[in-house]
Scaffold this motif. Structure first.
Motif, PDB file in Angstrom:
ATOM      1  N   THR A  78     -51.428 -30.362 -55.910  1.00 44.91           N
ATOM      2  CA  THR A  78     -49.978 -30.162 -55.995  1.00 44.91           C
ATOM      3  C   THR A  78     -49.627 -29.113 -57.039  1.00 44.91           C
ATOM      4  O   THR A  78     -48.813 -28.212 -56.789  1.00 44.91           O
ATOM      5  CB  THR A  78     -49.274 -31.481 -56.333  1.00 44.91           C
ATOM      6  OG1 THR A  78     -49.517 -32.429 -55.284  1.00 44.91           O
ATOM      7  CG2 THR A  78     -47.771 -31.279 -56.481  1.00 44.91           C
ATOM      8  N   LEU A  79     -50.227 -29.219 -58.226  1.00 45.67           N
ATOM      9  CA  LEU A  79     -49.917 -28.257 -59.281  1.00 45.67           C
ATOM     10  C   LEU A  79     -50.322 -26.844 -58.878  1.00 45.67           C
ATOM     11  O   LEU A  79     -49.576 -25.885 -59.118  1.00 45.67           O
ATOM     12  CB  LEU A  79     -50.613 -28.656 -60.577  1.00 45.67           C
ATOM     13  CG  LEU A  79     -50.170 -29.978 -61.214  1.00 45.67           C
ATOM     14  CD1 LEU A  79     -50.886 -30.199 -62.545  1.00 45.67           C
ATOM     15  CD2 LEU A  79     -48.657 -30.024 -61.411  1.00 45.67           C
ATOM     16  N   LEU A  80     -51.474 -26.712 -58.256  1.00 42.44           N
ATOM     17  CA  LEU A  80     -51.908 -25.391 -57.819  1.00 42.44           C
ATOM     18  C   LEU A  80     -50.961 -24.817 -56.765  1.00 42.44           C
ATOM     19  O   LEU A  80     -50.637 -23.619 -56.788  1.00 42.44           O
ATOM     20  CB  LEU A  80     -53.336 -25.455 -57.271  1.00 42.44           C
ATOM     21  CG  LEU A  80     -54.449 -25.663 -58.292  1.00 42.44           C
ATOM     22  CD1 LEU A  80     -55.794 -25.800 -57.583  1.00 42.44           C
ATOM     23  CD2 LEU A  80     -54.502 -24.513 -59.291  1.00 42.44           C
ATOM     24  N   ALA A  81     -50.505 -25.655 -55.853  1.00 34.28           N
ATOM     25  CA  ALA A  81     -49.601 -25.180 -54.807  1.00 34.28           C
ATOM     26  C   ALA A  81     -48.283 -24.686 -55.405  1.00 34.28           C
ATOM     27  O   ALA A  81     -47.778 -23.611 -55.045  1.00 34.28           O
ATOM     28  CB  ALA A  81     -49.342 -26.294 -53.796  1.00 34.28           C
ATOM     29  N   VAL A  82     -47.730 -25.466 -56.334  1.00 32.78           N
ATOM     30  CA  VAL A  82     -46.455 -25.075 -56.951  1.00 32.78           C
ATOM     31  C   VAL A  82     -46.637 -23.844 -57.824  1.00 32.78           C
ATOM     32  O   VAL A  82     -45.850 -22.883 -57.749  1.00 32.78           O
ATOM     33  CB  VAL A  82     -45.886 -26.242 -57.775  1.00 32.78           C
ATOM     34  CG1 VAL A  82     -44.645 -25.795 -58.552  1.00 32.78           C
ATOM     35  CG2 VAL A  82     -45.533 -27.414 -56.874  1.00 32.78           C
ATOM     36  N   PHE A  83     -47.676 -23.808 -58.631  1.00 27.19           N
ATOM     37  CA  PHE A  83     -47.875 -22.686 -59.553  1.00 27.19           C
ATOM     38  C   PHE A  83     -48.189 -21.393 -58.803  1.00 27.19           C
ATOM     39  O   PHE A  83     -47.737 -20.317 -59.202  1.00 27.19           O
ATOM     40  CB  PHE A  83     -48.992 -23.006 -60.541  1.00 27.19           C
ATOM     41  CG  PHE A  83     -48.659 -24.114 -61.516  1.00 27.19           C
ATOM     42  CD1 PHE A  83     -47.424 -24.735 -61.513  1.00 27.19           C
ATOM     43  CD2 PHE A  83     -49.603 -24.546 -62.446  1.00 27.19           C
ATOM     44  CE1 PHE A  83     -47.117 -25.752 -62.396  1.00 27.19           C
ATOM     45  CE2 PHE A  83     -49.311 -25.551 -63.344  1.00 27.19           C
ATOM     46  CZ  PHE A  83     -48.070 -26.169 -63.317  1.00 27.19           C
ATOM     47  N   ARG A  84     -48.970 -21.488 -57.741  1.00 26.14           N
ATOM     48  CA  ARG A  84     -49.261 -20.282 -56.956  1.00 26.14           C
ATOM     49  C   ARG A  84     -47.995 -19.749 -56.300  1.00 26.14           C
ATOM     50  O   ARG A  84     -47.783 -18.526 -56.229  1.00 26.14           O
ATOM     51  CB  ARG A  84     -50.328 -20.588 -55.908  1.00 26.14           C
ATOM     52  CG  ARG A  84     -51.746 -20.617 -56.469  1.00 26.14           C
ATOM     53  CD  ARG A  84     -52.759 -21.078 -55.457  1.00 26.14           C
ATOM     54  NE  ARG A  84     -54.117 -21.002 -56.003  1.00 26.14           N
ATOM     55  CZ  ARG A  84     -55.090 -21.842 -55.687  1.00 26.14           C
ATOM     56  NH1 ARG A  84     -54.867 -22.806 -54.797  1.00 26.14           N
ATOM     57  NH2 ARG A  84     -56.292 -21.712 -56.243  1.00 26.14           N
ATOM     58  N   ALA A  85     -47.146 -20.643 -55.838  1.00 25.53           N
ATOM     59  CA  ALA A  85     -45.883 -20.214 -55.239  1.00 25.53           C
ATOM     60  C   ALA A  85     -44.975 -19.572 -56.284  1.00 25.53           C
ATOM     61  O   ALA A  85     -44.313 -18.565 -56.012  1.00 25.53           O
ATOM     62  CB  ALA A  85     -45.186 -21.400 -54.580  1.00 25.53           C
ATOM     63  N   LEU A  86     -44.945 -20.135 -57.489  1.00 24.99           N
ATOM     64  CA  LEU A  86     -44.149 -19.546 -58.564  1.00 24.99           C
ATOM     65  C   LEU A  86     -44.689 -18.173 -58.950  1.00 24.99           C
ATOM     66  O   LEU A  86     -43.925 -17.228 -59.179  1.00 24.99           O
ATOM     67  CB  LEU A  86     -44.160 -20.474 -59.786  1.00 24.99           C
ATOM     68  CG  LEU A  86     -43.392 -21.793 -59.661  1.00 24.99           C
ATOM     69  CD1 LEU A  86     -43.709 -22.715 -60.843  1.00 24.99           C
ATOM     70  CD2 LEU A  86     -41.889 -21.551 -59.570  1.00 24.99           C
ATOM     71  N   PHE A  87     -46.002 -18.050 -59.021  1.00 28.51           N
ATOM     72  CA  PHE A  87     -46.629 -16.778 -59.383  1.00 28.51           C
ATOM     73  C   PHE A  87     -46.336 -15.720 -58.314  1.00 28.51           C
ATOM     74  O   PHE A  87     -45.982 -14.573 -58.639  1.00 28.51           O
ATOM     75  CB  PHE A  87     -48.136 -16.971 -59.545  1.00 28.51           C
ATOM     76  CG  PHE A  87     -48.861 -15.774 -60.087  1.00 28.51           C
ATOM     77  CD1 PHE A  87     -48.900 -15.529 -61.448  1.00 28.51           C
ATOM     78  CD2 PHE A  87     -49.507 -14.893 -59.231  1.00 28.51           C
ATOM     79  CE1 PHE A  87     -49.569 -14.413 -61.954  1.00 28.51           C
ATOM     80  CE2 PHE A  87     -50.190 -13.787 -59.728  1.00 28.51           C
ATOM     81  CZ  PHE A  87     -50.211 -13.548 -61.094  1.00 28.51           C
ATOM     82  N   ALA A  88     -46.486 -16.086 -57.057  1.00 29.36           N
ATOM     83  CA  ALA A  88     -46.221 -15.140 -55.974  1.00 29.36           C
ATOM     84  C   ALA A  88     -44.758 -14.728 -55.951  1.00 29.36           C
ATOM     85  O   ALA A  88     -44.434 -13.568 -55.663  1.00 29.36           O
ATOM     86  CB  ALA A  88     -46.624 -15.756 -54.630  1.00 29.36           C
ATOM     87  N   ASN A  89     -43.878 -15.659 -56.264  1.00 34.54           N
ATOM     88  CA  ASN A  89     -42.445 -15.358 -56.270  1.00 34.54           C
ATOM     89  C   ASN A  89     -42.090 -14.346 -57.349  1.00 34.54           C
ATOM     90  O   ASN A  89     -41.183 -13.528 -57.187  1.00 34.54           O
ATOM     91  CB  ASN A  89     -41.658 -16.650 -56.492  1.00 34.54           C
ATOM     92  CG  ASN A  89     -40.154 -16.432 -56.447  1.00 34.54           C
ATOM     93  OD1 ASN A  89     -39.613 -16.015 -55.424  1.00 34.54           O
ATOM     94  ND2 ASN A  89     -39.481 -16.712 -57.558  1.00 34.54           N
ATOM     95  N   ALA A  90     -42.816 -14.390 -58.476  1.00 37.06           N
ATOM     96  CA  ALA A  90     -42.549 -13.492 -59.599  1.00 37.06           C
ATOM     97  C   ALA A  90     -43.563 -12.359 -59.672  1.00 37.06           C
ATOM     98  O   ALA A  90     -43.738 -11.745 -60.730  1.00 37.06           O
ATOM     99  CB  ALA A  90     -42.555 -14.293 -60.904  1.00 37.06           C
ATOM    100  N   LEU A  91     -44.220 -12.061 -58.570  1.00 38.44           N
ATOM    101  CA  LEU A  91     -45.332 -11.115 -58.574  1.00 38.44           C
ATOM    102  C   LEU A  91     -44.977  -9.727 -59.126  1.00 38.44           C
ATOM    103  O   LEU A  91     -45.773  -9.144 -59.863  1.00 38.44           O
ATOM    104  CB  LEU A  91     -45.896 -10.998 -57.152  1.00 38.44           C
ATOM    105  CG  LEU A  91     -47.369 -10.599 -57.029  1.00 38.44           C
ATOM    106  CD1 LEU A  91     -48.254 -11.526 -57.858  1.00 38.44           C
ATOM    107  CD2 LEU A  91     -47.795 -10.639 -55.564  1.00 38.44           C
ATOM    108  N   PRO A  92     -43.810  -9.168 -58.803  1.00 35.05           N
ATOM    109  CA  PRO A  92     -43.507  -7.833 -59.323  1.00 35.05           C
ATOM    110  C   PRO A  92     -43.519  -7.733 -60.846  1.00 35.05           C
ATOM    111  O   PRO A  92     -43.772  -6.664 -61.389  1.00 35.05           O
ATOM    112  CB  PRO A  92     -42.107  -7.550 -58.759  1.00 35.05           C
ATOM    113  CG  PRO A  92     -42.040  -8.358 -57.508  1.00 35.05           C
ATOM    114  CD  PRO A  92     -42.789  -9.615 -57.837  1.00 35.05           C
TER     115      PRO A  92
END
Length: 314
Positions: A78-92
């Protein structure tokens, strides 16, 4: 699983349930010592510190190893899924972080970055939006439904299913032999783990200064090893609200519980920036202790989260 013991008169409800050493808590039944000595959540002393009549609640678990509502592997997923989504969202805005990563890891994210149109906004969605898209619910702080309880945590949208990770308890992690006396004075946010490890979730005063100092100490160039935004109004990890979850009562049973989780050494370095915990000392290498809140049942939109400040392991 939640039991209420006879009503007794409390001292200050902001301090008594959360003493770092548990000296003010009721004595547990025969067996192992009480697990939770601190935790949670009211934003300030309710009712001006008046003495209130309240019923205590206890959560019993039969053995140390059985105090897991969901497996650690599921918490990690769960933590990996949420954190990866947050990271991808802020990728720029993660370009400096990407440059510090090994090529195989960097290439995975660069494909996503190159796919974004030129001039795209730095943040596509808010962290709360990302949480909703990933897990199907949002959590947020708001005025508690309990009288004189300050602020609490609610499911603001969607539905949190049973077994879902709905929050994290942020703060500096102290081993039981490390100095926390001055930080603990008048501090209602000290959480005690089963093995005596303490987590200081206070976002003000000395506690705030200590956390920020440790956060800066552990930084490796652009790579941040922990998240300090939970100390601000612009949180990048929307789960880091666990210290504000209020205690249950006999008429408001717990719908979430605390579960300890040690972050594995293999945790992706680029995602550690979302972990709302750091260690007071870096002298000894050991897994980072985190505490997550797990739903004991389905929790619908608009419901307040209630935990159990006392756990007895027997």
């Amino acid at each position: 699983m939640v039991l209420g013991d006879p009503c007794e008169r409390d001292r200050d409800p902001q301090v008594e349930n959360r003493s770092p050493m548990g000296s003010l808590a009721p004595s547990p039944p025969a067996g192992r010592p009480r697990r939770r000595g601190g935790g949670s959540g009211r934003g300030g002393p309710g009712g001006g510190g008046q003495r209130l009549f309240r019923c205590r609640t206890l959560r019993y678990v039969p053995a140390e190893l059985e105090d897991k509502v969901v497996p650690d592997a599921e918490v990690l997923r769960t933590l990996l899924a949420v954190f990866r989504a947050l990271f991808a969202n802020a990728l720029p805005r993660q370009r400096d972080v990407l440059a510090a990563l090994p090529e195989p890891v960097r290439s995975k994210y660069q494909d996503l970055l190159s796919a974004q149109p030129r001039g795209a906004p730095v943040l596509g969605f808010t962290p709360q939006d990302v949480l909703y898209q990933t897990l199907g619910f949002r959590v947020a702080r708001a005025a508690s439904s309990l009288a004189a309880a300050g602020r609490g945590v609610f499911v603001a949208a969607g539905r949190a299913p049973r077994g879902a990770v709905v929050g994290m308890y942020p703060g500096t992690v102290y081993q039981k032999y490390e100095p926390i006396f001055f930080q603990s004075i008048g501090n209602p946010f000290i959480f005690r783990c089963l093995d005596g490890v303490l987590i200081d979730g206070n976002d003000k005063g000395i506690s705030k200064a200590v956390y920020r100092s440790c956060n800066g100490r552990d930084r490796l160039g652009p790579l941040r090893m922990s998240d300090s935004t939970w100390l601000t109004s612009e949180m990048q990890n929307p789960l880091a609200v666990g210290q504000y979850v209020n205690n249950c009562s006999n008429d408001r049973p717990a719908n979430v519980c605390y579960q300890e989780f040690d972050v594995p050494a293999s945790f992706p370095v680029e995602l550690r920036q979302y972990l709302p915990n750091n260690t007071y000392s870096c002298a000894q290498q050991r897994p980072l202790r985190c505490v997550v809140l797990v739903a004991l049942r389905d929790v619908g939109q608009g419901e307040e989260l209630f935990s159990n400040y006392y756990t007895v392991v027997s």
